[in-house]
Design an enzyme around this catalytic site. Sequence first.
Site, PDB file in Angstrom:
ATOM      1  N   HIS A 260      -8.469 -71.309 -16.198  1.00  0.00           N
ATOM      2  CA  HIS A 260      -7.768 -70.109 -15.744  1.00  0.00           C
ATOM      3  C   HIS A 260      -6.936 -70.365 -14.495  1.00  0.00           C
ATOM      4  O   HIS A 260      -6.518 -69.428 -13.822  1.00  0.00           O
ATOM      5  CB  HIS A 260      -8.768 -68.979 -15.473  1.00  0.00           C
ATOM      6  CG  HIS A 260      -9.484 -68.498 -16.696  1.00  0.00           C
ATOM      7  ND1 HIS A 260     -10.423 -67.484 -16.664  1.00  0.00           N
ATOM      8  CD2 HIS A 260      -9.426 -68.893 -17.992  1.00  0.00           C
ATOM      9  CE1 HIS A 260     -10.904 -67.276 -17.874  1.00  0.00           C
ATOM     10  NE2 HIS A 260     -10.313 -68.133 -18.706  1.00  0.00           N
ATOM     11  N   GLY A 261      -6.726 -71.637 -14.151  1.00  0.00           N
ATOM     12  CA  GLY A 261      -5.853 -71.971 -13.041  1.00  0.00           C
ATOM     13  C   GLY A 261      -6.580 -72.102 -11.723  1.00  0.00           C
ATOM     14  O   GLY A 261      -7.800 -72.267 -11.652  1.00  0.00           O
TER      15      GLY A 261
END
Length: 311
Positions: free
Chosen positions: A158-159
């Site tokens: 998710h970064g």
Amino acid sequence: MVVQVKGKVKALTDMSKYPSDEWIVFQYVDGLVVTGGGTFDGQGASAWSLNQCPKKAHCKLLPTSLKFNFITNGEIRGIHSVDSKLFHMLLFRCKNLNVQSIKISAPADSPNTDGIHIGSSSNITISRAHIGTGDDCISLGPGSTQVTVKNVFCGPGHGISVGSLAKFPKEEDVQGLHVENCTISDTTNGLRIKTWAGSDSSSASNFTYEDIVMNNVANPIIVDQQYCPYSSCPQMGPSRVKMNDLSFKNIRGTSASKIAVNLLCSEAFPCQNVKLDDIKLEYNGQGEASSASCTNVKGVSTGIQIPPTCI
């Protein structure tokens, strides 16, 4: 204290053997070094189906693989963590801690398997790491200050995230994040800041992101001050987290979402002093251009702006 890990250490799969939400804990050590080239295998596949946290606000937490609590002047280097049941690594109330040359991996669909989560810690450096999980590669919680992330490969996951913030009352401020020379690939977010609506006032300030490459990343740059990971959340009014001094410089690559820059700030406390400098994020959808969206943002844009700036 030096802890050398060789070979593979495997977690138990019988959940009744865990009296608390942790597997291995290091705490209250000055000068801790964890190294050795070994692997911590959380055997998370045996427990992921039991995780209700993505669906429920009140849920039982599965064990985090490695917790570092109240560590000062420490170093974590040259180790691997795979398939944690929940977070791979959690740093809480740590000071002057370097994390380098590590590898963290879990499948993209494994829930809440954050790579490194930082909370209430200061002077933390994460470098030369390769992280791919089912959640944030790196996340900063309340009370995180003076954190540097450099030369990190992130994906899947998710970064690199700040937050979520303001979920609970009286949270500590987050200040001083520097992310540089990182590559983010095939993730659901790139550089993300997320805050819940309502709750008590706090601040998130002095964040610098520079020299970042995005490869097929959805939401490459996103500020979401209406964060809600569930199907619905109670209406609590606008976020009371005050954001200021956010700088994005030389962010380039491809976006998997048409909106490549999405800055959704608080109606009550607009984001202040936001800088976009040399942004080149092209949508990889055929024949369409990327776009930007700004709400309640005050700042400036300089240099190349793809998509066309909304500030």
